[in-house]
Design a protein around this motif. Structure first.
Motif, short mmCIF file in Angstrom:
data_model
loop_
_atom_site.label_atom_id
_atom_site.label_comp_id
_atom_site.label_asym_id
_atom_site.label_seq_id
_atom_site.Cartn_x
_atom_site.Cartn_y
_atom_site.Cartn_z
N ILE A 37 -1.20 21.72 14.47
CA ILE A 37 -2.23 20.78 14.90
C ILE A 37 -2.57 20.98 16.36
O ILE A 37 -1.67 21.13 17.20
N VAL A 38 -3.88 20.98 16.68
CA VAL A 38 -4.37 20.98 18.06
C VAL A 38 -4.96 19.61 18.35
O VAL A 38 -5.92 19.18 17.69
N PHE A 39 -4.36 18.88 19.29
CA PHE A 39 -4.85 17.56 19.66
C PHE A 39 -5.73 17.68 20.91
O PHE A 39 -5.36 18.37 21.87
N SER A 40 -6.86 17.00 20.90
CA SER A 40 -7.74 17.01 22.07
C SER A 40 -8.60 15.77 22.07
O SER A 40 -8.81 15.12 21.03
N ARG A 41 -9.11 15.43 23.27
CA ARG A 41 -10.01 14.30 23.38
C ARG A 41 -11.39 14.71 22.91
O ARG A 41 -11.88 15.80 23.23
N HIS A 42 -12.04 13.84 22.17
CA HIS A 42 -13.37 14.13 21.65
C HIS A 42 -14.05 12.81 21.30
O HIS A 42 -13.43 11.93 20.69
N ASP A 43 -15.30 12.68 21.74
CA ASP A 43 -16.10 11.49 21.46
C ASP A 43 -17.11 11.83 20.38
O ASP A 43 -18.02 12.65 20.61
N LEU A 44 -16.96 11.24 19.20
CA LEU A 44 -17.87 11.54 18.10
C LEU A 44 -19.32 11.19 18.43
O LEU A 44 -20.24 11.77 17.85
N LEU A 45 -19.53 10.25 19.34
CA LEU A 45 -20.88 9.81 19.66
C LEU A 45 -21.52 10.65 20.75
O LEU A 45 -22.74 10.58 20.96
N ALA A 46 -20.72 11.43 21.50
CA ALA A 46 -21.27 12.14 22.65
C ALA A 46 -21.00 13.62 22.62
O ALA A 46 -21.83 14.40 23.08
N ASP A 47 -19.83 14.04 22.11
CA ASP A 47 -19.46 15.45 22.17
C ASP A 47 -19.96 16.20 20.95
O ASP A 47 -20.08 15.63 19.85
N ALA A 48 -20.22 17.50 21.14
CA ALA A 48 -20.68 18.33 20.03
C ALA A 48 -19.58 18.46 18.98
O ALA A 48 -18.39 18.50 19.32
N PRO A 49 -19.98 18.54 17.71
CA PRO A 49 -18.95 18.58 16.66
C PRO A 49 -18.31 19.96 16.53
O PRO A 49 -18.89 20.97 16.93
N PHE A 50 -17.08 19.99 15.99
CA PHE A 50 -16.47 21.23 15.57
C PHE A 50 -17.22 21.75 14.34
O PHE A 50 -17.89 20.98 13.63
N THR A 51 -17.12 23.04 14.08
CA THR A 51 -17.88 23.63 12.97
C THR A 51 -16.98 24.45 12.06
O THR A 51 -15.82 24.73 12.38
N GLN A 52 -17.56 24.81 10.91
CA GLN A 52 -16.92 25.66 9.91
C GLN A 52 -15.59 25.06 9.42
O GLN A 52 -14.56 25.73 9.34
N MET A 53 -15.62 23.78 9.08
CA MET A 53 -14.41 23.08 8.64
C MET A 53 -14.37 23.00 7.11
O MET A 53 -15.39 22.78 6.46
N ASP A 54 -13.16 23.16 6.57
CA ASP A 54 -12.96 22.95 5.13
C ASP A 54 -12.83 21.47 4.78
O ASP A 54 -13.13 21.06 3.66
N LEU A 55 -12.34 20.70 5.73
CA LEU A 55 -12.14 19.26 5.50
C LEU A 55 -12.36 18.52 6.81
O LEU A 55 -11.87 18.93 7.86
N VAL A 56 -13.13 17.44 6.73
CA VAL A 56 -13.32 16.54 7.88
C VAL A 56 -12.91 15.14 7.42
O VAL A 56 -13.40 14.65 6.39
N SER A 57 -12.01 14.52 8.17
CA SER A 57 -11.56 13.17 7.87
C SER A 57 -12.04 12.22 8.96
O SER A 57 -11.84 12.49 10.15
N CYS A 58 -12.66 11.14 8.54
CA CYS A 58 -13.10 10.10 9.49
C CYS A 58 -12.92 8.76 8.77
O CYS A 58 -13.84 8.25 8.13
N ARG A 59 -11.75 8.18 8.90
CA ARG A 59 -11.40 7.00 8.12
C ARG A 59 -11.33 5.76 8.99
O ARG A 59 -10.64 5.75 10.02
N ASN A 60 -12.06 4.73 8.58
CA ASN A 60 -11.99 3.40 9.19
C ASN A 60 -12.38 3.41 10.66
O ASN A 60 -11.86 2.64 11.46
N MET A 61 -13.31 4.29 11.02
CA MET A 61 -13.85 4.28 12.38
C MET A 61 -15.32 3.89 12.37
O MET A 61 -15.80 3.19 13.26
#
Length: 978
Positions: free
Chosen positions: A403-427
């Motif tokens: 796992i790579v942990f990093s700060r990221h703002d879903l509302l402001a930062d560009a998204p990661f790409t080429q993902m097999d799975l994206v989880s966004c639960r209860n946000m």
């Protein structure tokens, strides 16, 4: 307090303060209640670990330190303001509708009463709850404070430095849900402040109205938070913001948003407190187990099955809003477990991001209290975690490396790409609807075609539902049907800028209309024609977004992908770009390199380019975003340079030298900064050394405490020795008793093994001292009782005694008694078998039969004239002549009856005097012929009495009516003694 329609009092509506404590908690509670004044709008509930077999004295002990009434809780007891309630022993307590509920504590397993009460308090007293964790060992209370924090309660913990045992407070603090860490006196002060500023359960609407009336102040506070936290809270739901801000206003005593906003601006510690309030981490391992089971079967297993054919394409997962990392580690554990189950090994890279750096840092450390291990499937705890201190567990390195942990703002930062799975639960549930859709578009952009989206139980793809296929609609797992090629500028910008852009697009024809599509096409064409390949990066050099054909300049290397731009560049360009980035961030100005070749180590120089670095937020204290552009050098310009005259070449060489000198100066400056950073690190190491020395002193103090505990153990040992001595005395008494009784006794345990026996039992069971602990069923006995052991088992199972008479091989008779019993403490049932010899009893029965066969009336008297035994003829005569066995049978005093009749009957007087002389030993025998007439017959009886050896006598009455002449008897009758 008003009554409801059913006659029951209205539930308590004041604040409820739950105080959890364990070892050392009495001192903390005493200090807390001694420092707090009675509060009429607060009910205090004390939850402590109590020994189940001891009666609590907590109410009496706490009552000495507070003026508020203290009482032990009972089932269905209503809460009341200004009262203190204490949990009773051997109970688990919850609160429901303002009433305390009690259930018996489980006989087996671990019981965490503080967690249970806090979790019930979180649901029953929303907006009115305060949870406090005090001194104690273990981690009880940790899961409870997370539930309280999620429900908007105030959560506090005792300062570990003020605790006798700091396990529970440290475990609670480690969850990140604690608002204040204070000594007991500070906790009392904080509760008093909250209670004083709290205006009742209906104050929320009034506070909201005041906040809306002061909208300017609200916007000022949000701008301040956006500047200090790098988060645009304007995209969050207003009710969520108001509820959280209101809690901080109540805690600090402010009634107006403007004044509170000014207070936040001048107090950095309040900024951190408010930030913590707005970004409470609510997470758990395998939260909603059924949803994770569905994810495993519908997404992870198919992904791994596809790679069984030899496809080594790495799996790429993006866990957004990861909080403190539990969900990311859960998916990693689940994936690795499936790899082993299926028999395939695939490179796995999980990107876990969150907007709060503190949470990301805690997730990266991977340390969790024991209470958070409860949600793990069986076997996962031991396999994926290792101990890291008292009550703390840390993920093993193999799991952390995925796992790579990093700060990221879903509302402001560009998204990661080429993902097999994206989880966004209860946000998403905390965002406004338009912000939800913008985030969903970003998440969909980050997925491959056929990638999966994992949402929370209350979230859906919304307007993007047509682009997804539901794999499990109940658990919100969706599959992306087609790859989204690009995002609109509106989706790439932050919330604030996005609103301005949306207005601009609306002027061009409305969002989603022709104007919007035409404008977007124009923007794309212009970017392709005039914008060089560029990369947006953050202050940590991580790639956030890429523009244009960037693949010629950046490449992933090895099997451990990274987003660090320096790791993606050619080796020849990386040092120069590092210098440019440092200079651009320091000077907040554009930086440009000399022409650089693209050299990937193949020996062929593919192209020459300039690197330009532009800092974006130059008005901030710290540059957090930069754009790195790669500008190709035109071939014509290269050709012209080759035909320049010598003077031009000299000028270019001079310029080149100047550039090199400038880069060298930048490198020197960078080196100087590194040296300063190393000096700072050295100072930090020295500080750490001092902390270690302090820890050593603490360990010495702990050693002294252990010595004190050792002394206490010596005291306890002495008490145990005394108990053992008493036990030995009792055991000796028992041995003497069994020997003196001279009764065969055999003691058995629940497995019918011999535990003790008396010497008299040896002849019955052929017992020897070595038979202790041996099953009695292995031994032979001389009794005619073949099912004796079946009877023993039945007695143990039914806990009932059994008694019967049996014979032995020699014809002797025995009374066998089987008596089960449970020793004190209730540990296992036992049984004792006793055997009483009935031979003497048989002789007595034989004598009685002989007496009953005699026709005379026979009775045996003791030395006092009391009838000891009679025969059947005596009893029948007594009953036929109107008497009772109570007056003339066994137990009656025959001598006393004669004395009573002597005053009026001469024959009775003669009988009394003769029997008295006989019993006193003056004569050996006595006879008397006396009349005993009935209503229809004249009868004469002969009384014979003979003394017995040892005392007493036997008397007989023989009917002489048909044997004598009545006239002669009247002349010659009377008594005869000798």
């Amino acid at each position: 307090m008003s009554n409801s329609g059913n006659g029951r009092a209205r539930p308590y509506q004041g604040l409820v303060v739950g105080l959890g404590a364990s070892a050392g908690g009495l001192d903390a509670l005493d200090r807390f209640f001694a420092a707090i004044e009675p509060l009429s709008n607060c009910a205090f509930v004390v939850i402590q670990h109590l020994a189940p077999e001891h009666k609590t004295m907590m109410d009496t002990l706490l009552g000495r330190h507070t003026q508020m009434p203290v009482q032990v809780a009972t089932h269905d007891m209503p809460l009341g303001g200004g009262h203190v309630y204490v949990i009773p022993p051997n109970s688990v307590m919850t609160v429901e509708d303002g009433r305390l509920k009690l259930v018996p504590r489980a006989a087996t397993g671990v019981t965490l009463p503080i967690n249970v009460f806090f979790e019930s308090l979180a649901s029953d007293a929303v907006g009115r709850a305060i949870g406090i964790v005090m001194s104690g060992t273990g981690s009880d209370g940790s899961a409870g404070v997370v539930a309280l924090a999620g429900a908007g309660a105030w959560v506090m913990a005792q300062d570990p430095d003020s605790c006798r045992f700091d396990g529970m407070p440290r475990s609670a603090i480690a969850t990140g849900a604690v608002d204040h860490v204070l000594a007991p006196e500070g906790l009392a002060k904080e509760v008093t402040g909250l209670a004083t500023n709290w205006s009742g359960p209906d104050s929320s609407a009034l506070t909201h109205a005041r906040i809306f009336a002061e909208r300017d102040g609200m916007e000022q506070a949000l701008r301040l938070l956006a500047g200090t936290m790098r988060i645009d809270f304007s995209e969050y739901k207003s009710k969520t913001l108001l509820r959280r801000i209101e809690r901080r206003m109540n805690a600090t005593g402010f009634r107006g948003i403007a004044a509170y906003s000014d207070y936040v601006a001048s107090h950095p510690d309040e900024v951190l407190a408010l930030r913590h309030e707005l970004l409470i981490p609510v997470s758990a391992f395998f939260r909603d187990r059924d949803a994770f089971n569905s994810l495993s079967e519908n997404v992870l297993r198919p992904l791994l099955e596809e790679r069984r054919s030899g496809d080594a394409t790495p799996l790429r997962f993006w866990i957004t809003a990861c909080s403190t990392g539990e969900e990311a580690y859960s998916i990693a554990m689940l994936t690795l477990h499936l790899m082993e189950e299926i028999g395939v090994e695939v490179p796995l890279k999980i990107f876990a991001t969150d907007v709060e750096p503190e949470y990301v840092n805690r997730a990266a450390h991977g340390k969790y209290p024991s209470a958070q291990m409860a949600g793990l499937p069986e076997g996962y705890h031991e396999r994926w975690f290792q101990p890291a201190g008292e009550g703390i567990w840390q993920v093993i390195p193999r799991l952390r490396q995925q796992i790579v942990f990093s700060r990221h703002d879903l509302l402001a930062d560009a998204p990661f790409t080429q993902m097999d799975l994206v989880s966004c639960r209860n946000m998403l549930i905390y965002l406004r609807p338009d912000a939800q859709q913008r985030v969903l578009r970003r998440l969909a952009y980050g997925l491959k075609a056929g990638g999966s989206l994992f949402l929370g139980s209350s979230e859906t793809p919304g307007e993007l539902a047509g682009d997804h296929t539901a794999l499990d609609n109940r658990h919100r797992i969706y599959k992306l049907n087609r790859r989204i090629q690009r995002l609109s500028p509106d989706d790439l910008l932050s919330g604030g800028d996005g609103r301005g852009r949306r207005a601009l697009f609306s002027d061009a024809g409305g969002e989603g209309g022709k104007g919007a599509h035409g404008f977007q096409g124009a923007v794309d064409a212009l970017m392709e024609a005039y914008v060089p390949p560029s990369v947006l990066i953050d202050a940590d050099r991580s790639v956030l977004h890429m523009f244009g054909d960037i693949q010629r300049y950046l490449r992933f290397k090895g099997h451990s992908p990274t987003l660090d731009i320096l790791q993606l560049l050619p080796k020849t360009a990386a040092p120069i770009v590092a210098t440019l980035l440092h200079s651009a961030a320091r000077d907040k100005s554009l930086q440009r390199s000399r022409p650089l070749p693209i050299d990937w180590g193949t020996g062929a120089l593919e192209e020459t380019f300039h690197v330009t670095v532009r800092p974006l937020d130059t008005d901030s204290v710290r540059v957090s975003r930069l754009i790195v552009s790669f500008e190709p050098v035109q071939r014509e310009a290269v050709h012209e340079a080759r035909i320049l005259d010598d003077e031009a070449i000299v000028r270019m060489s001079s310029k080149h030298v100047a550039d090199l000198e400038r880069e060298l100066e930048l490198t020197r400056a960078n080196l100087q900064d590194s040296i300063q950073e190393l000096g700072t690190a050295n100072e930090e190491l020295q500080a750490s050394n001092e902390e270690l020395m302090a820890s050593n002193e603490e360990l010495q103090s702990t050693n002294e405490e252990l010595q004190s505990v050792n002394e206490e153990l010596h005291t306890v040992n002495a008490e145990f020795q005394s108990k053992i001595s008493q036990l030995n005395d009792v055991n000796a008494d028992l041995e003497s008793l069994t020997r003196a009784a001279r009764i065969p006794l055999v003691f058995l345990d629940e497995d019918l093994c011999v535990t003790r026996f008396t010497p008299q039992a040896v002849s019955l069971f052929q017992l020897r001292p070595g038979d202790i602990g041996r099953p009695i069923t292995d031994l032979n006995h001389i009794l005619d009782f073949p099912d004796i052991y079946d009877r023993v088992r039945e007695g143990l199972e039914a806990a009932a005694s059994y008694q019967t008479e049996v014979t032995d091989r020699s014809g002797g008779q025995w009374l066998v008694t089987i008596l089960p019993y449970t020793p004190r403490g209730g540990k296992g049932a036992k049984v004792v078998m006793s055997f009483i010899d009935l031979s003497s009893v048989k002789d007595v029965r034989w004598l009685q039969n002989i007496l009953n066969a005699l026709p005379e009336n026979v009775a045996v008297l003791d030395t006092y004239g009391v009838i000891l035994r009679t025969n059947r003829a005596w009893d029948d005569f007594c009953l036929r002549n109107g008497g009772t066995l109570g007056a003339s049978g066994q137990g009656a005093n025959y001598l006393a009856a004669c004395r009573s009749a002597a005053a009026s009957d001469a024959y009775a007087r003669q009988a009394y005097e003769g029997l008295l002389a006989l019993l006193e030993g003056r004569i050996p025998h006595f006879s008397l012929l006396y009349p005993c007439h009935s209503a229809d017959e004249h009868r004469w009886f002969l009384l014979n009495a003979a003394a017995l050896q040892g005392g007493g006598c036997v008397i007989t009455h023989f009917n002489m009516t048909g044997w004598i002449d009545p006239n002669r008897v009247d002349a010659e009758g009377g008594a005869r003694g000798g």
